[in-house]
Write a protein that holds these residues in place. Sequence first.
Motif, PDB file in Angstrom:
ATOM      1  N   PHE A 384       0.840  -1.193   0.000  1.00 36.54           N
ATOM      2  CA  PHE A 384       0.000   0.000   0.000  1.00 36.54           C
ATOM      3  C   PHE A 384       0.880   1.250   0.000  1.00 36.54           C
ATOM      4  CE2 PHE A 384      -3.100  -3.085   1.255  1.00 36.54           C
ATOM      5  CZ  PHE A 384      -4.329  -2.559   0.861  1.00 36.54           C
ATOM      6  N   SER A 385       0.384   2.305  -0.631  1.00 33.55           N
ATOM      7  CA  SER A 385       1.073   3.593  -0.655  1.00 33.55           C
ATOM      8  C   SER A 385       0.143   4.660  -0.114  1.00 33.55           C
ATOM      9  CB  SER A 385       1.491   3.953  -2.084  1.00 33.55           C
ATOM     10  OG  SER A 385       2.368   2.990  -2.615  1.00 33.55           O
ATOM     11  N   ARG A 386       0.709   5.644   0.535  1.00 34.37           N
ATOM     12  CA  ARG A 386      -0.102   6.649   1.212  1.00 34.37           C
ATOM     13  C   ARG A 386      -0.672   7.673   0.242  1.00 34.37           C
ATOM     14  NH1 ARG A 386       1.647  10.866   6.088  1.00 34.37           N
ATOM     15  NH2 ARG A 386      -0.396  11.874   6.232  1.00 34.37           N
ATOM     16  N   LEU A 387      -1.903   8.112   0.521  1.00 32.36           N
ATOM     17  CA  LEU A 387      -2.536   9.238  -0.155  1.00 32.36           C
ATOM     18  C   LEU A 387      -2.575  10.415   0.815  1.00 32.36           C
ATOM     19  CD1 LEU A 387      -5.555   7.447  -1.905  1.00 32.36           C
ATOM     20  CD2 LEU A 387      -3.480   8.298  -3.003  1.00 32.36           C
ATOM     21  N   TYR A 388      -2.050  11.562   0.373  1.00 37.14           N
ATOM     22  CA  TYR A 388      -1.990  12.749   1.226  1.00 37.14           C
ATOM     23  C   TYR A 388      -3.148  13.687   0.881  1.00 37.14           C
ATOM     24  CZ  TYR A 388       2.784  11.354   2.437  1.00 37.14           C
ATOM     25  OH  TYR A 388       3.892  10.662   2.884  1.00 37.14           O
ATOM     26  N   PRO A 389      -3.984  14.046   1.858  1.00 35.02           N
ATOM     27  CA  PRO A 389      -5.109  14.948   1.561  1.00 35.02           C
ATOM     28  C   PRO A 389      -4.642  16.384   1.322  1.00 35.02           C
ATOM     29  CG  PRO A 389      -5.010  14.467   3.914  1.00 35.02           C
ATOM     30  CD  PRO A 389      -3.957  13.616   3.266  1.00 35.02           C
ATOM     31  N   VAL A 390      -5.104  16.982   0.227  1.00 32.13           N
ATOM     32  CA  VAL A 390      -4.811  18.392  -0.043  1.00 32.13           C
ATOM     33  C   VAL A 390      -6.093  19.218  -0.064  1.00 32.13           C
ATOM     34  CG1 VAL A 390      -2.651  17.951  -1.255  1.00 32.13           C
ATOM     35  CG2 VAL A 390      -4.799  17.926  -2.542  1.00 32.13           C
ATOM     36  N   GLU A 391      -7.220  18.549  -0.159  1.00 36.78           N
ATOM     37  CA  GLU A 391      -8.537  19.143  -0.005  1.00 36.78           C
ATOM     38  C   GLU A 391      -9.409  18.087   0.675  1.00 36.78           C
ATOM     39  OE1 GLU A 391     -10.054  20.431  -3.776  1.00 36.78           O
ATOM     40  OE2 GLU A 391      -8.227  21.548  -4.295  1.00 36.78           O
ATOM     41  N   GLU A 392     -10.645  18.413   0.939  1.00 35.49           N
ATOM     42  CA  GLU A 392     -11.515  17.468   1.652  1.00 35.49           C
ATOM     43  C   GLU A 392     -11.722  16.175   0.873  1.00 35.49           C
ATOM     44  OE1 GLU A 392     -16.043  17.262   3.541  1.00 35.49           O
ATOM     45  OE2 GLU A 392     -15.140  19.195   3.029  1.00 35.49           O
ATOM     46  N   THR A 393     -11.793  16.266  -0.465  1.00 32.03           N
ATOM     47  CA  THR A 393     -12.022  15.071  -1.278  1.00 32.03           C
ATOM     48  C   THR A 393     -10.920  14.851  -2.314  1.00 32.03           C
ATOM     49  OG1 THR A 393     -13.424  16.327  -2.814  1.00 32.03           O
ATOM     50  CG2 THR A 393     -14.535  15.174  -0.998  1.00 32.03           C
ATOM     51  N   LYS A 394      -9.795  15.559  -2.169  1.00 34.82           N
ATOM     52  CA  LYS A 394      -8.697  15.402  -3.122  1.00 34.82           C
ATOM     53  C   LYS A 394      -7.428  14.997  -2.393  1.00 34.82           C
ATOM     54  CE  LYS A 394      -6.083  17.880  -6.714  1.00 34.82           C
ATOM     55  NZ  LYS A 394      -5.939  19.160  -7.450  1.00 34.82           N
ATOM     56  N   PHE A 395      -6.815  13.928  -2.904  1.00 38.94           N
ATOM     57  CA  PHE A 395      -5.599  13.393  -2.302  1.00 38.94           C
ATOM     58  C   PHE A 395      -4.509  13.284  -3.369  1.00 38.94           C
ATOM     59  CE2 PHE A 395      -9.045  12.260   0.374  1.00 38.94           C
ATOM     60  CZ  PHE A 395      -8.565  12.016   1.652  1.00 38.94           C
ATOM     61  N   ILE A 396      -3.255  13.275  -2.916  1.00 38.39           N
ATOM     62  CA  ILE A 396      -2.111  13.158  -3.816  1.00 38.39           C
ATOM     63  C   ILE A 396      -1.244  11.979  -3.386  1.00 38.39           C
ATOM     64  CG2 ILE A 396       0.015  14.275  -4.651  1.00 38.39           C
ATOM     65  CD1 ILE A 396      -2.362  15.705  -5.698  1.00 38.39           C
ATOM     66  N   GLU A 397      -0.829  11.143  -4.351  1.00 36.10           N
ATOM     67  CA  GLU A 397       0.185  10.130  -4.026  1.00 36.10           C
ATOM     68  C   GLU A 397       1.521  10.686  -4.489  1.00 36.10           C
ATOM     69  OE1 GLU A 397       2.115   8.028  -6.001  1.00 36.10           O
ATOM     70  OE2 GLU A 397       1.344   8.495  -7.989  1.00 36.10           O
ATOM     71  N   VAL A 398       2.562  10.518  -3.683  1.00 38.49           N
ATOM     72  CA  VAL A 398       3.822  11.210  -3.955  1.00 38.49           C
ATOM     73  C   VAL A 398       4.971  10.284  -4.350  1.00 38.49           C
ATOM     74  CG1 VAL A 398       3.220  13.051  -2.354  1.00 38.49           C
ATOM     75  CG2 VAL A 398       4.590  11.136  -1.537  1.00 38.49           C
ATOM     76  N   GLU A 399       4.783   8.967  -4.270  1.00 36.01           N
ATOM     77  CA  GLU A 399       5.918   8.066  -4.455  1.00 36.01           C
ATOM     78  C   GLU A 399       6.347   7.908  -5.910  1.00 36.01           C
ATOM     79  OE1 GLU A 399       5.843   4.378  -2.456  1.00 36.01           O
ATOM     80  OE2 GLU A 399       5.673   5.270  -0.469  1.00 36.01           O
ATOM     81  N   SER A 400       5.489   8.282  -6.858  1.00 34.34           N
ATOM     82  CA  SER A 400       5.923   8.142  -8.248  1.00 34.34           C
ATOM     83  C   SER A 400       5.598   9.386  -9.062  1.00 34.34           C
ATOM     84  CB  SER A 400       5.301   6.894  -8.887  1.00 34.34           C
ATOM     85  OG  SER A 400       3.893   6.936  -8.808  1.00 34.34           O
ATOM     86  N   LYS A 401       4.333   9.622  -9.361  1.00 34.45           N
ATOM     87  CA  LYS A 401       3.991  10.655 -10.343  1.00 34.45           C
ATOM     88  C   LYS A 401       3.219  11.836  -9.772  1.00 34.45           C
ATOM     89  CE  LYS A 401       5.609   8.080 -13.749  1.00 34.45           C
ATOM     90  NZ  LYS A 401       6.816   8.417 -14.486  1.00 34.45           N
ATOM     91  N   PHE A 402       3.019  11.903  -8.442  1.00 37.06           N
ATOM     92  CA  PHE A 402       2.223  12.971  -7.830  1.00 37.06           C
ATOM     93  C   PHE A 402       0.815  13.028  -8.424  1.00 37.06           C
ATOM     94  CE2 PHE A 402       6.194  14.224  -6.111  1.00 37.06           C
ATOM     95  CZ  PHE A 402       5.932  15.041  -5.027  1.00 37.06           C
ATOM     96  N   ASN A 403       0.251  11.859  -8.691  1.00 34.53           N
ATOM     97  CA  ASN A 403      -1.081  11.819  -9.288  1.00 34.53           C
ATOM     98  C   ASN A 403      -2.147  12.230  -8.283  1.00 34.53           C
ATOM     99  OD1 ASN A 403      -0.453  10.949 -11.909  1.00 34.53           O
ATOM    100  ND2 ASN A 403      -0.230   8.836 -11.224  1.00 34.53           N
ATOM    101  N   PRO A 404      -3.127  13.051  -8.724  1.00 31.94           N
ATOM    102  CA  PRO A 404      -4.241  13.397  -7.845  1.00 31.94           C
ATOM    103  C   PRO A 404      -5.319  12.309  -7.857  1.00 31.94           C
ATOM    104  CG  PRO A 404      -4.429  14.611  -9.902  1.00 31.94           C
ATOM    105  CD  PRO A 404      -3.142  13.829  -9.968  1.00 31.94           C
ATOM    106  N   TYR A 405      -5.894  12.036  -6.701  1.00 33.29           N
ATOM    107  CA  TYR A 405      -7.038  11.132  -6.540  1.00 33.29           C
ATOM    108  C   TYR A 405      -8.194  11.998  -6.068  1.00 33.29           C
ATOM    109  CZ  TYR A 405      -4.362   6.753  -6.874  1.00 33.29           C
ATOM    110  OH  TYR A 405      -3.612   5.688  -7.309  1.00 33.29           O
ATOM    111  N   VAL A 406      -9.176  12.227  -6.936  1.00 34.40           N
ATOM    112  CA  VAL A 406     -10.322  13.059  -6.589  1.00 34.40           C
ATOM    113  C   VAL A 406     -11.535  12.165  -6.385  1.00 34.40           C
ATOM    114  CG1 VAL A 406     -11.832  14.932  -7.312  1.00 34.40           C
ATOM    115  CG2 VAL A 406      -9.391  15.000  -7.900  1.00 34.40           C
ATOM    116  N   PHE A 407     -12.084  12.167  -5.166  1.00 37.09           N
ATOM    117  CA  PHE A 407     -13.236  11.326  -4.830  1.00 37.09           C
ATOM    118  C   PHE A 407     -14.531  12.063  -5.155  1.00 37.09           C
ATOM    119  CE2 PHE A 407      -9.786   9.580  -2.412  1.00 37.09           C
ATOM    120  CZ  PHE A 407     -10.028   8.220  -2.361  1.00 37.09           C
ATOM    121  N   HIS A 408     -15.517  11.309  -5.632  1.00 37.19           N
ATOM    122  CA  HIS A 408     -16.817  11.880  -5.999  1.00 37.19           C
ATOM    123  C   HIS A 408     -17.907  11.328  -5.082  1.00 37.19           C
ATOM    124  CE1 HIS A 408     -14.741  13.276  -9.553  1.00 37.19           C
ATOM    125  NE2 HIS A 408     -14.407  12.037  -9.868  1.00 37.19           N
ATOM    126  N   LYS A 409     -18.851  12.220  -4.736  1.00 38.85           N
ATOM    127  CA  LYS A 409     -19.965  11.826  -3.879  1.00 38.85           C
ATOM    128  C   LYS A 409     -21.293  12.014  -4.602  1.00 38.85           C
ATOM    129  CE  LYS A 409     -17.651  12.929   0.502  1.00 38.85           C
ATOM    130  NZ  LYS A 409     -17.766  13.644   1.794  1.00 38.85           N
TER     131      LYS A 409
END
Length: 430
Positions: A384-409
């Motif tokens: 597993f790799s960590r996701l860092y929250p930068v907004e309430e529903t947006k996270f960034i993974e930093v170990e490779s490409k700094f890809n954003p993970y945006v969650f939808h509700k």
Amino acid sequence: MNKTNLPGLSVAVIHKGKIDWAKGYGIANTTSKVNTDTLFQAASISKPIAALAALKLVEQGKLKLDVDVNQYLKGWNVEGSQLTKENPVTLRHLLTHNAGLSVPGFPGYATGSKLPSTIDILSGKGNTHKVEVNQLPGKNWRYSGGGYTVIQKIVEDITGLSFSEYADNQILKPMGMTSSTFKHVLPMMLKQRASAAYDQNGKMYPAIYNDYPEKAAAGLWTTPSDLALYVMHMQSIIAGKTDGILKKSTVESIFIKHQGDWGLGPSIRQVNNQIIFGHDGKNLGFTNDFNAFVNEGEGIIVMSNGDSGSLTNMKVMMAISKYYEMGMYKRKSIDVFYVPLDKLKEFTGKYKMSTNIGYSGDYIVDIRVIDEKLQFKAPDEEKFSRLYPVEETKFIEVESKFNPYVFHKDDVGRVIGITVADKFKFEKIS
């Protein structure tokens, strides 16, 4: 390397148009240490080298970049029903990952296994689905190892030779890459110098390493110093070298950016108005990367023999770039947003990709809270790799490409999906 269970690493640095230094670290296998002569599987770094084989045939007038590739193929055709009727797949599409073809990558075959032919691979008789057009050619960028296997078939059909025979003799040897080959059965002289493949925990795979009959996509064996020869050859042609393997106009076309920031083989990006070309590569037990300037004699090549190599590779490349003041990478900082533990748990679950990337089976990402931190694991990863929250529903993974993970509700606030890297859609399934 110790922290990430990475057994071996090899580096070559290009500075002022020559190899400034090269060095190996750690172990290659149970009997050898890594040195500058140790061979690694290049994985997808095979692609920009393989592209040169096709472009050589273009220069000779045996291929054209912008015509239907089916006119070159024998015994197998690119299929796509209505999608290719008015938009046929071209060599340019294949080289730039814009052909709308399926099968992003290949798992390989345990050493000693019976290997499928190129036609068998394309027809889905290997260990992946058949390669076919399932997206309009030329419309969107989508990475496809299947597309490079089509290039392999074209080169074989036009030359009447195996891809390895043609590419080794017409591309690798003229560039001085004598420690490189596209052959999956290594000549003894090279086999004695080949690294084994290691998993995420630093353990050697039982098969020692996998074979990849998908040579153009993933089958090159090489060293960082040999890849440096390729990089410097391209840089020298751009600088005016007239006896290179390709003409300057052809090499210039390689570095024209198409959709997805891709050239005719390598990826393309700009830093301080300078063009950088590069590619990464991931086979079973091998993780590699290179980046170099087109118009300056600077570049970095890092190859490692473990599934855990990506973080170490990137740290090494960033350190080298900083030391030589290349400016190849810019340090990024993230302001972490506080998300309470009960809110983090709302994002946990399994998410299935709905974007069609030609993956064999369902591509499911597992997201959990571990040690009070949101973490994810892709189906082809062990940890597993960590996701860092930068907004309430947006996270960034930093170990490779700094890809954003945006969650939808949905309308009632339930998490229903994610968009990753601004283009890959996932639906929450549990």
